[in-house]
Design an enzyme around this catalytic site. Structure first.
Site, PDB file in Angstrom:
ATOM      1  NE  ARG A 114      15.981  -8.526  11.436  1.00 33.06           N
ATOM      2  CZ  ARG A 114      15.102  -7.759  10.810  1.00 33.06           C
ATOM      3  NH1 ARG A 114      15.423  -6.546  10.420  1.00 33.06           N
ATOM      4  NH2 ARG A 114      13.869  -8.188  10.603  1.00 33.06           N
ATOM      5  CG  ASP A 115      12.374  -5.679  13.113  1.00 31.60           C
ATOM      6  OD1 ASP A 115      12.822  -4.558  12.850  1.00 31.60           O
ATOM      7  OD2 ASP A 115      11.226  -6.031  12.824  1.00 31.60           O
ATOM      8  CG  HIS A 172       7.164  -8.349  10.954  1.00 29.33           C
ATOM      9  ND1 HIS A 172       8.348  -8.964  11.324  1.00 29.33           N
ATOM     10  CD2 HIS A 172       7.329  -7.036  11.237  1.00 29.33           C
ATOM     11  CE1 HIS A 172       9.185  -8.055  11.799  1.00 29.33           C
ATOM     12  NE2 HIS A 172       8.591  -6.868  11.754  1.00 29.33           N
ATOM     13  CG  HIS A 206       5.804  -2.576  12.877  1.00 33.67           C
ATOM     14  ND1 HIS A 206       6.822  -1.723  12.532  1.00 33.67           N
ATOM     15  CD2 HIS A 206       6.332  -3.817  12.856  1.00 33.67           C
ATOM     16  CE1 HIS A 206       7.935  -2.429  12.307  1.00 33.67           C
ATOM     17  NE2 HIS A 206       7.656  -3.706  12.490  1.00 33.67           N
ATOM     18  CB  CYS A 220       7.963   3.321  13.879  1.00 31.35           C
ATOM     19  SG  CYS A 220       7.479   3.456  12.149  1.00 31.35           S
ATOM     20  CG  ASN A 248       9.386  -4.846  15.583  1.00 32.00           C
ATOM     21  OD1 ASN A 248       9.005  -5.145  14.463  1.00 32.00           O
ATOM     22  ND2 ASN A 248      10.646  -4.520  15.852  1.00 32.00           N
TER      23      ASN A 248
HETATM   24 MG    MG Z   1       9.499  -5.004  12.368  1.00 33.60          MG
END
Ligand code: MG
Length: 307
Positions: free
Chosen positions: A18-19, A210, A212, A243, A252
């Site tokens: 997803r992300d 979460h 990065h 990003c 991520n």
């Molecule tokens: Mg993310």
């Protein structure tokens, strides 16, 4: 002598499908997405965020959410989740058989307005309705707060505001809140202060980080989270996703990079690193370029040199 008190077990929430994929410029076939999620399932994740039920006009990359969700091989013991931005998304997710949905807001007013086109308060009002309906239907609800550690528009973020938003998401019935360092600016001392503050209001077991890796700080921040007692981390296979606020930069934290560190420290995850590499190799071939994970690059370089 080991003086660090680290948790024996960590839960990794794999968000790559997803992300990661929602930020890919090119369309990826439904079959390739399904194969990717299945490979991640075989790697042993307890949590995989599969897709997002958004309007296709908003994120065309995720327009096949229902087909993907219904096409994947779901195994007992793995939680397959999807983001839902509103009631319509929730209904689509429910119809597709989704049992865990995620709702999302931000910790800065400007970011939230630009990201989801409403104020933080309005987003919480909307998501309270979504969460209520989801809980009534027997679904699990996960909450996301973006830009907790810094905002691309406002800079510093008020940690007190993060606490207020957290409390509201908890009141809505979220089983876990994921705190995002969306632009990858956090440093370990900040992780420590924010997690310490949050843990006065929410059990550590319900906090996910979460992180990065945009500026290279993600693993140091994980380490700080572990020392503070956080045991859930969101990562993306291969570091997929980039990003969105700094094109070309890392986004991520890569699942492989986290797993290598946790495996080496003897922290149990239930996830097989070599199988994650296989999943990343698949999706990297599909999108036609190498992924940023440092572990993945090292692993693939070694494979290439001996064969
Ligand atoms: Mg993310």
């Amino acid at each position: 002598m080991n003086k660090l008190a680290l948790p024996p077990k960590v839960r990794i929430v794999e968000v790559g499908p997803r992300d990661g994929l929602q930020n890919e410029p090119d369309r990826i076939s439904t079959d390739d997405k399904i194969a990717f999620v299945n490979l991640l399932t075989y790697a042993g994740f307890s949590d995989i965020e599969v897709t997002s039920f958004v309007r296709p006009s908003r994120i065309p990359q995720l327009a096949d959410a229902t087909k993907v969700f219904q096409g994947i091989h779901q195994v007992p013991g793995t939680r397959y989740s999807a983001l839902v931005p509103n009631i319509r998304g929730l209904e689509d997710a429910f119809a597709a058989g989704v049992k865990t949905v995620a709702i999302f807001t931000g910790a800065s007013e400007t970011f939230t307005r630009r990201n989801i086109n409403m104020s933080i308060d309005d987003s919480l009002t909307r998501f309270a309705v979504v969460a209520r309906r989801a809980v009534d239907a027997g679904l699990n609800v996960r909450g996301y707060i973006s830009v907790v550690f810094g905002c691309p528009y406002e800079g510093q973020v008020d940690a007190g505001r993060v606490v207020e938003i957290t409390k509201q998401l908890m009141d809505m019935g979220c089983y876990e809140i994921s705190f995002g360092d969306t632009i990858g600016v956090a440093v370990p001392t900040q992780i420590e202060s924010v997690v310490t503050l949050l843990s006065d209001h929410i059990p550590l077991s319900r906090i996910a980080l979460h992180l990065h890796d945009t500026r290279g700080g993600a693993l140091a921040n994980v380490m700080t989270g572990l020392i503070c007692g956080v045991t859930t981390f969101d990562t993306s296979a291969g570091g997929l996703g980039g990003c969105p606020y700094a094109p070309g930069a890392a986004g991520n934290l890569a699942t492989e990079d986290l797993l290598y560190m946790l495996d080496g420290m003897g922290i149990e995850t239930g996830v097989d690193l070599s199988r994650v590499v296989e999943a990343s190799r698949h999706i990297s071939e599909v999108i036609g370029r190498p992924l940023p994970s440092k572990y993945l690059r090292a692993a693939l370089a070694r494979t290439n040199s001996v064969t």
